[in-house]
Design a protein around this motif. Structure first.
Motif, PDB file in Angstrom:
ATOM      1  N   MET A   1      26.193  12.510  41.671  1.00  0.00           N
ATOM      2  CA  MET A   1      26.183  10.972  41.378  1.00  0.00           C
ATOM      3  C   MET A   1      25.582  10.841  39.450  1.00  0.00           C
ATOM      4  SD  MET A   1      28.842  10.042  43.118  1.00  0.00           S
ATOM      5  CE  MET A   1      28.451   8.340  42.958  1.00  0.00           C
ATOM      6  N   ILE A   2      26.457   9.727  39.392  1.00  0.00           N
ATOM      7  CA  ILE A   2      25.873   9.429  37.906  1.00  0.00           C
ATOM      8  C   ILE A   2      24.285   8.836  38.135  1.00  0.00           C
ATOM      9  CG2 ILE A   2      26.131   8.571  36.131  1.00  0.00           C
ATOM     10  CD1 ILE A   2      28.948   9.105  35.933  1.00  0.00           C
ATOM     11  N   PHE A  87      35.859   6.828  33.294  1.00  0.00           N
ATOM     12  CA  PHE A  87      35.085   7.407  33.568  1.00  0.00           C
ATOM     13  C   PHE A  87      33.857   6.951  34.569  1.00  0.00           C
ATOM     14  CE2 PHE A  87      36.368   9.793  29.590  1.00  0.00           C
ATOM     15  CZ  PHE A  87      36.625  11.144  30.435  1.00  0.00           C
ATOM     16  N   LEU A  88      34.157   5.361  34.979  1.00  0.00           N
ATOM     17  CA  LEU A  88      33.201   4.569  35.367  1.00  0.00           C
ATOM     18  C   LEU A  88      33.657   4.274  36.370  1.00  0.00           C
ATOM     19  CD1 LEU A  88      30.003   3.980  33.185  1.00  0.00           C
ATOM     20  CD2 LEU A  88      30.235   5.815  34.517  1.00  0.00           C
ATOM     21  N   LEU A  89      35.255   3.802  36.453  1.00  0.00           N
ATOM     22  CA  LEU A  89      35.837   3.129  37.907  1.00  0.00           C
ATOM     23  C   LEU A  89      35.295   4.330  39.371  1.00  0.00           C
ATOM     24  CD1 LEU A  89      39.862   2.291  36.626  1.00  0.00           C
ATOM     25  CD2 LEU A  89      37.043   1.429  36.362  1.00  0.00           C
ATOM     26  N   PRO A  90      35.471   5.376  39.737  1.00  0.00           N
ATOM     27  CA  PRO A  90      35.024   5.648  41.073  1.00  0.00           C
ATOM     28  C   PRO A  90      33.975   5.484  41.486  1.00  0.00           C
ATOM     29  CG  PRO A  90      35.317   7.797  39.052  1.00  0.00           C
ATOM     30  CD  PRO A  90      35.428   6.344  38.729  1.00  0.00           C
ATOM     31  N   VAL A  91      33.329   5.049  40.227  1.00  0.00           N
ATOM     32  CA  VAL A  91      31.630   4.642  40.711  1.00  0.00           C
ATOM     33  C   VAL A  91      31.239   3.093  40.749  1.00  0.00           C
ATOM     34  CG1 VAL A  91      30.154   6.945  40.638  1.00  0.00           C
ATOM     35  CG2 VAL A  91      30.333   5.189  38.590  1.00  0.00           C
ATOM     36  N   GLU A  92      32.175   2.238  40.934  1.00  0.00           N
ATOM     37  CA  GLU A  92      32.063   0.482  40.763  1.00  0.00           C
ATOM     38  C   GLU A  92      31.320   0.234  41.721  1.00  0.00           C
ATOM     39  OE1 GLU A  92      35.021  -1.490  40.212  1.00  0.00           O
ATOM     40  OE2 GLU A  92      34.960  -2.841  40.896  1.00  0.00           O
ATOM     41  N   SER A  93      30.623   0.684  42.913  1.00  0.00           N
ATOM     42  CA  SER A  93      29.968   0.030  44.051  1.00  0.00           C
ATOM     43  C   SER A  93      28.521   0.782  43.089  1.00  0.00           C
ATOM     44  CB  SER A  93      29.930  -0.096  45.208  1.00  0.00           C
ATOM     45  OG  SER A  93      29.765   1.596  45.510  1.00  0.00           O
ATOM     46  N   GLY A  94      28.483   1.595  42.377  1.00  0.00           N
ATOM     47  CA  GLY A  94      27.266   1.575  41.528  1.00  0.00           C
ATOM     48  C   GLY A  94      26.542   1.706  40.905  1.00  0.00           C
TER      49      GLY A  94
ATOM     50  N   GLU B  74      34.915   1.519  47.158  1.00  0.00           N
ATOM     51  CA  GLU B  74      34.501   2.934  46.456  1.00  0.00           C
ATOM     52  C   GLU B  74      35.374   4.118  47.427  1.00  0.00           C
ATOM     53  OE1 GLU B  74      31.816   3.238  45.074  1.00  0.00           O
ATOM     54  OE2 GLU B  74      30.286   4.697  44.468  1.00  0.00           O
ATOM     55  N   ARG B  77      38.228   4.253  45.098  1.00  0.00           N
ATOM     56  CA  ARG B  77      38.324   4.779  43.858  1.00  0.00           C
ATOM     57  C   ARG B  77      38.222   6.010  44.235  1.00  0.00           C
ATOM     58  NH1 ARG B  77      37.005   0.737  40.300  1.00  0.00           N
ATOM     59  NH2 ARG B  77      38.593  -0.889  40.099  1.00  0.00           N
ATOM     60  N   SER B  78      38.028   6.434  44.754  1.00  0.00           N
ATOM     61  CA  SER B  78      37.779   7.725  44.868  1.00  0.00           C
ATOM     62  C   SER B  78      38.877   8.712  45.693  1.00  0.00           C
ATOM     63  CB  SER B  78      36.567   8.288  46.108  1.00  0.00           C
ATOM     64  OG  SER B  78      36.791   7.877  47.393  1.00  0.00           O
ATOM     65  N   TYR B  90      34.396   9.026  24.991  1.00  0.00           N
ATOM     66  CA  TYR B  90      32.919   8.497  24.574  1.00  0.00           C
ATOM     67  C   TYR B  90      32.894   8.958  23.166  1.00  0.00           C
ATOM     68  CZ  TYR B  90      32.414   6.141  29.415  1.00  0.00           C
ATOM     69  OH  TYR B  90      32.388   5.385  30.518  1.00  0.00           O
ATOM     70  N   MET B 104      31.083  13.787  38.491  1.00  0.00           N
ATOM     71  CA  MET B 104      29.405  13.603  38.819  1.00  0.00           C
ATOM     72  C   MET B 104      30.208  12.425  39.386  1.00  0.00           C
ATOM     73  SD  MET B 104      26.378  14.438  35.689  1.00  0.00           S
ATOM     74  CE  MET B 104      25.355  13.353  35.497  1.00  0.00           C
ATOM     75  N   ALA B 105      31.171  11.584  38.554  1.00  0.00           N
ATOM     76  CA  ALA B 105      31.146  10.511  38.910  1.00  0.00           C
ATOM     77  C   ALA B 105      31.691  10.492  40.093  1.00  0.00           C
ATOM     78  CB  ALA B 105      32.388   9.877  38.197  1.00  0.00           C
ATOM     79  N   TYR B 106      32.689  12.006  40.478  1.00  0.00           N
ATOM     80  CA  TYR B 106      33.599  11.603  42.367  1.00  0.00           C
ATOM     81  C   TYR B 106      32.348  13.027  42.930  1.00  0.00           C
ATOM     82  CZ  TYR B 106      37.720  10.053  39.819  1.00  0.00           C
ATOM     83  OH  TYR B 106      38.944   9.192  39.054  1.00  0.00           O
TER      84      TYR B 106
END
Lengths: 405, 247
Positions: A1-2, A87-94, B74, B77-78, B90, B104-106
């Protein structure tokens, strides 16, 4: 995870480094000297002003308004980037941790700035409300507490999906802040405690609910971040060229007539510069501000022929500031490939700026004439503008534009 | 086949009481490529933003595997990856770092990431550019980075907004081949595009939007039937619809 905490730290450090870099550039530029001069002169006049204010000066009301606005307007730098929306959408709750870091940092800088602003107004408080270092501490404490409350709930407010709904809650916060600050400056501490109860309820049962109903408004957060970033850049841009500065565009339809020209090739550049001037970013505001500050100087400095030198100084300032408008198009490919000679573009720029300078000179002249009754010197002001634009402006333009391209 | 994405009575917009999209109903099932088409300003991107969970519906909902974004952000979105219309990268990350970040994000295992990434890079001829930064890329190459990131994850659903602009013919071909391969292994694709000849060849069903409403949907055969244009191409049907001849 990020690791979003690490991501925040990385961005904050990059942001701090950049800020420091720009700050040193600003410190190196000559304009910082004039800024210090302005502060010195300003503080002298501040002291004078305080003495001159009448007994009946509504200090409480004015300070209450000032602080209500200041407390309500609670910007938060999230340091979001465009790519985050993918890129950060999938980690919304994080992202909770990321955003809580940005909120903490907004609280730190907001508290500091509140203290700074209060210190600036402290002399007024001393004269009109109450004196004593204990009161300074008490007032500062209550103001900073309110600032933290506002930042905290305004973060929750940012979860609302529509701007108009956010605005409603902002108006509500303004009213709460107004009452709070008014009570504070009247030293009604018992009522202030009651205000704390109201704020507690608002925080937990009004703003606290948004979190359960709404996600983050990514696009609005990104827009706010970009807006705040550009504001910072615009400030730095007064001192040094900021390539990353993107000007925001305002429609200002009431000025459209100023930007219309007859359909001829020779008008193309002047039309472009004029349209840019009236719609883009801060140029128009800058022009008006410079003229007003000029008026102030003409008013403060004793009348005499040296006022001509003062207005020429203001012509010079305007010219230096407006060169950015030309350099804004430096890398625009259509601007480069238009079948117009480079000299022609410069000449059009000079011609356009001459118009603005003449208007500026004329306004100074009228103002000075009405003020002093000395219409000879008044008449010389637009003449000086014309002379400046004829003899000084072309060479300056040439030099500046070849340097920056 | 089971639906992956189900949009039900979806109405939404940017200002309260001023919806931009009205009562949309559609689904994307397993092993299906669905083409979302419409003129500029028809509401395609707004629809996609609602599906992504970037905008909140005024009424109705969008469910992925039976859950809305509000139920389980979560998990919702996954389930999908998204290729935006304009590549957003970026500036301070290399191509490789973008891929790593996505993995990593997924929550991809490092081993899975490494086995998937190489063939992808080769297929899109980017394997010698992994240390490059976005400012060294052309528009098409940036688009490829977005595509690589989306394909890498192998999600259940792909949401693709106008993927072909700026892409070279080989890139387009590779992308489509991947889409077909993932579709055959059960994934669903929602793809917005203006390249109708390609859409006609690859999409199983079409959603035609006009002024915020879904005015025609179905397979090519069904579109022909509903518009009354026998043997028409998607192009012809679309032009017919866009000129307002279907109500």
């Amino acid at each position: 995870m990020i690791d979003v905490k690490k991501l925040w730290r990385k961005r904050r450090n990059a942001h701090l480094t950049q800020t420091l870099k720009y700050f040193s550039l600003m410190a190196n530029s000559g304009l910082i000297v004039s800024l210090i001069l302005l502060i010195v002169v300003g503080s002298i006049y501040y002291a004078k002003l305080l003495k001159a204010l009448p007994e009946s000066f509504p200090a409480v009301l004015i300070l209450t308004l000032l602080f209500s606005f200041w407390l309500t307007k609670s910007p938060i730098r999230t340091l979001l980037k465009e790519g985050d929306l993918v890129f950060l959408l999938p980690v919304e709750s994080g992202m909770k941790q990321y955003f809580s870091q940005s909120l903490s940092s907004a609280i730190a800088s907001g508290s500091f700035m509140t203290l700074f602003l209060f210190t600036l107004t402290w002399p007024i408080v001393q004269v009109f409300i109450i004196d004593g270092w204990k009161m300074y501490v008490v007032f500062a404490f209550f103001l900073i507490t309110a600032k933290i409350f506002n930042l905290y709930v305004s973060w929750e407010e940012r979860r609302l999906p529509y701007k108009s709904h956010q605005l409603n809650y902002r108006i509500m916060r303004f009213i709460v802040n107004f009452v709070y600050v008014y009570l504070l400056f009247n030293e009604a501490y018992i009522f202030l405690i009651a205000m704390f109860a109201i704020m507690y309820v608002l925080k937990n049962f009004v703003f606290g609910v948004f979190r359960k109903v709404h996600g983050y408004q990514w696009e609005m957060l990104l827009a706010e971040e970009q807006n705040l970033k550009m504001k910072g850049y615009r400030l730095v841009n007064y001192f040094t060229d900021v390539p990353a500065l993107k000007q925001t565009v305002h429609k200002r339809p009431w000025l459209n007539s100023l930007g219309s020209f007859s359909f001829k090739k020779k008008n193309v550049m002047t039309a472009l510069f004029m349209k840019t001037f009236i719609r883009s970013g801060d140029y128009l505001g800058l022009y008006i501000r410079l003229i007003l500050i000029g008026f102030l100087f003409l008013y403060l400095i004793p009348a005499g022929w040296w006022q001509i030198a003062v207005v020429i100084l203001f012509f010079q300032m305007l010219t230096l500031q407006l060169f950015t408008l030309y350099t804004q198009y430096r890398w625009n490919v259509s601007f480069i490939i238009y079948p117009i000679e480079s000299d022609g573009k410069q000449a059009a720029f000079v011609k356009w700026l001459r118009g603005l300078l003449l208007l500026q000179g004329l306004l100074y002249g009228v103002f000075y004439g009405l003020l002093s009754g000395d219409w000879v010197i008044a008449l010389l002001m637009p003449v000086a503008a014309f002379g400046y634009s004829l003899f000084r402006l072309p060479s300056m333009t040439k030099k500046h534009i070849t340097l920056s391209s | 086949m089971r639906p992956i994405l189900e949009v039900k009575d979806l109405t939404g917009g940017y200002m309260p009481n001023q919806p931009v999209i009205h009562n949309l109903n559609f689904s994307v099932k397993e092993s299906e490529i669905v083409g979302l088409i419409g003129l500029n300003g028809a509401g395609k991107s707004t629809t996609i933003k609602h599906v992504l969970g970037l905008m909140e519906p005024m009424s109705g909902n969008s469910k992925i595997m039976g859950q809305t974004f509000r139920d389980e952000p979560e998990i919702y979105r996954s389930q999908f990856t998204y290729i935006p219309e304009m590549p957003v990268l970026y500036d301070e990350l290399t191509l490789w770092e973008h891929l790593e970040l996505t993995a990593m994000a997924y929550g991809l295992e490092e081993q899975t990431f490494l086995t998937r990434v190489r063939p992808l890079l080769e297929e899109f001829r980017m394997d010698n550019k992994i240390k490059w930064f976005p400012n060294q890329f052309s528009k098409g190459m940036k688009q490829k980075v977005m595509i690589l990131c989306a394909l890498l994850v192998e999600p259940r659903l792909y949401i693709v907004d106008e993927p072909f602009v700026g892409l070279d013919p080989l890139g387009i071909q590779s992308f489509l081949e991947y889409m077909v391969a993932f579709k055959n292994s059960g994934a669903g694709v929602l793809m917005s595009t203006h390249i109708l000849s390609t859409a006609e060849k690859y999409c199983d069903r079409f959603l035609i939007m006009h002024e915020g409403r879904l005015i025609l949907s179905g397979t090519l055969g069904e579109l022909r039937e509903r518009s009354g244009l026998k043997d028409a191409t998607l192009d012809e049907i679309y032009l017919y619809v866009a000129r307002g001849k279907v109500s």
